[in-house]
Design a protein around this motif. Structure first.
Motif, short mmCIF file in Angstrom:
data_model
loop_
_atom_site.label_atom_id
_atom_site.label_comp_id
_atom_site.label_asym_id
_atom_site.label_seq_id
_atom_site.Cartn_x
_atom_site.Cartn_y
_atom_site.Cartn_z
N LEU B 30 -2.32 17.82 7.46
CA LEU B 30 -1.50 16.64 7.71
C LEU B 30 -2.29 15.59 8.49
O LEU B 30 -2.26 14.40 8.16
N LEU B 31 -3.04 16.04 9.49
CA LEU B 31 -3.83 15.10 10.29
C LEU B 31 -4.88 14.39 9.44
O LEU B 31 -5.07 13.18 9.55
N ALA B 32 -5.57 15.19 8.60
CA ALA B 32 -6.60 14.60 7.72
C ALA B 32 -5.96 13.58 6.79
O ALA B 32 -6.51 12.50 6.53
N TYR B 33 -4.77 13.92 6.28
CA TYR B 33 -4.05 13.05 5.36
C TYR B 33 -3.62 11.76 6.06
O TYR B 33 -3.80 10.65 5.53
N VAL B 34 -3.08 11.91 7.29
CA VAL B 34 -2.65 10.72 8.07
C VAL B 34 -3.85 9.81 8.31
O VAL B 34 -3.77 8.59 8.15
N LEU B 35 -4.99 10.41 8.66
CA LEU B 35 -6.20 9.64 8.94
C LEU B 35 -6.65 8.86 7.71
O LEU B 35 -7.02 7.69 7.78
N LEU B 36 -6.58 9.53 6.55
CA LEU B 36 -6.99 8.87 5.30
C LEU B 36 -6.10 7.67 5.00
O LEU B 36 -6.58 6.58 4.69
N VAL B 37 -4.77 7.87 5.10
CA VAL B 37 -3.83 6.76 4.83
C VAL B 37 -4.06 5.65 5.85
O VAL B 37 -4.07 4.46 5.51
N ALA B 308 -1.60 2.24 10.95
CA ALA B 308 -2.49 1.17 10.48
C ALA B 308 -1.91 -0.19 10.85
O ALA B 308 -2.63 -1.10 11.26
N TRP B 309 -0.60 -0.34 10.69
CA TRP B 309 0.07 -1.61 11.01
C TRP B 309 -0.12 -1.93 12.50
O TRP B 309 -0.43 -3.06 12.89
N LEU B 310 0.09 -0.89 13.35
CA LEU B 310 -0.07 -1.09 14.80
C LEU B 310 -1.53 -1.45 15.12
O LEU B 310 -1.80 -2.32 15.95
N HIS B 311 -2.47 -0.78 14.44
CA HIS B 311 -3.89 -1.00 14.68
C HIS B 311 -4.30 -2.44 14.34
O HIS B 311 -4.97 -3.11 15.12
N VAL B 312 -3.84 -2.91 13.18
CA VAL B 312 -4.29 -4.23 12.71
C VAL B 312 -3.54 -5.37 13.42
O VAL B 312 -4.15 -6.33 13.87
N TYR B 313 -2.20 -5.26 13.52
CA TYR B 313 -1.44 -6.40 14.01
C TYR B 313 -1.14 -6.37 15.51
O TYR B 313 -0.89 -7.42 16.10
N TYR B 314 -1.11 -5.19 16.10
CA TYR B 314 -0.79 -5.13 17.53
C TYR B 314 -2.06 -4.95 18.38
O TYR B 314 -2.18 -5.52 19.45
N ILE B 342 5.98 -5.76 -0.17
CA ILE B 342 6.50 -4.49 -0.70
C ILE B 342 5.58 -3.93 -1.79
O ILE B 342 5.31 -2.73 -1.84
N SER B 343 5.05 -4.83 -2.66
CA SER B 343 4.22 -4.33 -3.76
C SER B 343 2.96 -3.66 -3.21
O SER B 343 2.48 -2.67 -3.76
N ARG B 344 2.42 -4.21 -2.10
CA ARG B 344 1.24 -3.61 -1.46
C ARG B 344 1.58 -2.21 -0.93
O ARG B 344 0.80 -1.27 -1.07
N ILE B 345 2.76 -2.10 -0.28
CA ILE B 345 3.16 -0.81 0.30
C ILE B 345 3.32 0.22 -0.82
O ILE B 345 2.82 1.34 -0.72
N VAL B 346 3.99 -0.21 -1.90
CA VAL B 346 4.23 0.73 -3.01
C VAL B 346 2.89 1.16 -3.64
O VAL B 346 2.66 2.34 -3.89
N SER B 347 1.99 0.18 -3.86
CA SER B 347 0.73 0.55 -4.52
C SER B 347 -0.11 1.47 -3.62
O SER B 347 -0.76 2.40 -4.10
N LEU B 348 -0.05 1.23 -2.32
CA LEU B 348 -0.80 2.09 -1.40
C LEU B 348 -0.19 3.49 -1.36
O LEU B 348 -0.90 4.50 -1.32
N ALA B 349 1.15 3.52 -1.42
CA ALA B 349 1.83 4.83 -1.43
C ALA B 349 1.43 5.60 -2.68
O ALA B 349 1.11 6.80 -2.62
N LEU B 350 1.40 4.89 -3.83
CA LEU B 350 1.03 5.57 -5.08
C LEU B 350 -0.43 6.03 -5.02
O LEU B 350 -0.76 7.13 -5.44
N LEU B 351 -1.28 5.19 -4.44
CA LEU B 351 -2.71 5.50 -4.37
C LEU B 351 -2.97 6.74 -3.52
O LEU B 351 -3.91 7.49 -3.78
N THR B 352 -2.15 6.95 -2.50
CA THR B 352 -2.42 8.08 -1.60
C THR B 352 -1.58 9.31 -1.92
O THR B 352 -2.03 10.43 -1.77
N VAL B 353 -0.33 9.09 -2.36
CA VAL B 353 0.56 10.24 -2.60
C VAL B 353 0.27 10.89 -3.96
O VAL B 353 0.20 12.12 -4.06
N LEU B 354 0.07 10.03 -4.98
CA LEU B 354 -0.11 10.58 -6.33
C LEU B 354 -1.31 11.53 -6.46
O LEU B 354 -1.17 12.61 -7.05
N PRO B 355 -2.51 11.17 -5.92
CA PRO B 355 -3.64 12.10 -6.08
C PRO B 355 -3.34 13.47 -5.48
O PRO B 355 -3.71 14.51 -6.04
#
Lengths: 101, 378
Positions: B30-37, B308-314, B342-355
């Protein structure tokens, strides 16, 4: 009786997912407030761009040809001698110049 | 319907119990996965934010900039050329711009000296970018001493500092009056660095650019759209490099997931054997394993994207600062404005969850079709 009792695995999973989703929604909900605040800050930058007639961001000021990327001479990176290796990290990441129309 | 829900909850109960039994291994995954996302999402959010910021800031840039070229290199433009451009139909106004670079040995940085269009500082006075003032420890009233083109020291009084909220465009900027600029660089009156144009109809910018080129062939015309596209290209390129590296990581992670799912331990095989002997069919085992993948990947995506959101914007994307900074000494402080796409979030979710789900599907199906008798005899 709770809908998703935590002692059941499904309850724990639901709580974990709901908690993570809530965190994400919370930061996304804060986006509009933050965007407004940043737009006010940006207004200062835009005013300066208009007042001075600026053309570029002041991000890469290590070399003359990376400071104003949109104004740079297309051969600037190789001005010292042909085939010169790029000196600056910004130049290597900035991408090749595109010919103007 | 209720039966179906209860059945799925039962399957999730078993899945969670299984995950908890091998806590350390699954937590590591899970940690490796979180880091990748987190890394992927940070790169995408940062690149998008920078592109947006550049586009919005440069909306106020000159519509056209005309540079004189001599033997293929940039040269100073005579005032007569400005008049020849001003005559063209469609041109609303032409201004000669005066700007140049000065290497400041004291801080080891290149400064941009420029004469503003309006509200120029008085003779002998300058307005300084906040980053430069911070680095040189200067405040209004202090003296900035620079060596001019002849090597003579020029002392300028700092009249004001430019607003620190404009650092992204003013980090290294020194604004000064025209007479000071000409004296400092030794540029004679009637010569300009380049020309900035305003056009009557913004839709005709391209036509005006062509007219300028036809009248003054030894020039290079840069439109505002090209300036903005330059930064689109720069940040696309910058975003592409880390994404290329991260795509290898994504493939490695999918391989790890495949390996984990296909290399079932003897204990797991026995478990499946017992479940099937107790009456579970292959569909149940398959569903249980799919729930496992879905729970892990959804949780990892939600946590990774939030971080990632906290890292970039905060936090101001501290991980990317060294990459952008390069060797520049005058690095501006700036904050990016978030935008929910939303389209960015969905595409990123597909990119990471689908594989992950795809990599675990086949091994899981093989596990689900195990013969209980054979497995329990092993």
């Amino acid at each position: 009786m709770a809908l998703f009792p935590a002692r059941r695995g499904s309850g724990l999973a639901a709580w974990l997912l709901a908690g993570s989703l809530a965190c994400l929604l919370l930061v996304l909900a804060d986006a509009s407030r933050m965007a407004e605040e940043r737009a006010r800050e940006r207004a200062q930058g835009r005013a300066l761009v208009a007042r001075v007639g600026l053309t570029d961001l002041a991000l890469f000021n290590e070399a003359r040809y990376t400071r104003h990327l949109s104004q740079a001479d297309q051969h600037a990176a190789f001005q010292d001698h042909p085939g010169a290796l790029e000196h600056f990290p910004a130049g290597s990441l900035a991408g090749p110049a595109r010919p103007s129309p | 319907m209720n039966t179906w829900i209860e059945r799925q909850r039962g399957l999730i109960d078993t899945t969670v119990a299984n995950l908890r039994r091998r806590k350390a291994r699954n937590l590591g995954l899970l940690l490796a996965y979180v880091l990748l996302v987190f890394l992927l999402a940070s790169v995408v959010l940062f690149g998008d934010g920078m592109r947006r910021e550049a586009r919005l800031l440069l909306e106020e840039a000159p519509e056209l900039v005309v540079q004189r070229l001599t033997a293929g290199r940039h040269d100073l433009m005579p005032a007569q050329w400005l008049e020849r451009i001003a005559d063209l139909r469609g041109v609303a106004a032409v201004e000669g711009r005066l700007w140049g670079y000065h290497h400041d040995a004291a801080v080891g940085a290149n400064l941009t000296l420029q004469v503003p269009r309006e509200a120029a500082p008085a003779a002998g006075r300058v307005h300084l970018g906040a980053t430069l003032a911070r680095l040189r420890g200067l405040a209004p009233g202090d003296v900035l001493s620079l060596r001019d083109h002849a090597g003579q020291p020029h002392a300028f009084v700092v009249e004001a500092l430019l607003d620190s909220r404009s650092e992204l465009v003013s980090a290294d900027l020194v604004l000064l009056g025209e007479a000071d600029f000409r004296a400092f660089f030794g540029i004679a009156a009637g010569l300009y660095t380049d020309a900035a144009l305003r056009v009557v109809n913004p839709l005709e910018t391209r036509t005006v650019a062509e007219k300028v080129l036809a009248r003054l062939p030894a020039t290079r015309v840069i439109s505002r759209e090209e300036m903005r596209r330059t930064y689109d290209a720069v940040f696309n390129w910058r975003q592409g490099l880390p994404l290329m590296v991260l795509s290898v990581l994504l493939a490695a992670f999918a391989l790890l997931a495949w390996d984990k799912a296909s290399g079932l331990s003897a204990e797991e095989r026995r478990e499946i054997g017992i479940l099937k002997a107790l009456g579970w069919d292959s569909g149940d085992v398959l569903a249980m394993k799919l729930w496992e993948g879905a729970l892990l990947s959804l949780l990892a995506f939600l946590l990774g994207y939030t971080l990632a959101w906290l890292h970039v914007y905060y936090a101001g994307a501290p991980l990317f600062e060294p990459v952008l900074k390069g060797w520049s000494v005058l690095y501006p402080h700036f904050a990016l404005a978030p935008e929910v796409d939303i389209s960015r979030i969905v595409s990123l979710a597909l990119l990471t969850v689908l594989p992950y789900v795809a990599a675990t599907l086949v091994p899981v199906w093989r596990a689900a079709t195990l013969d209980p008798d054979e497995v329990m005899r092993e």
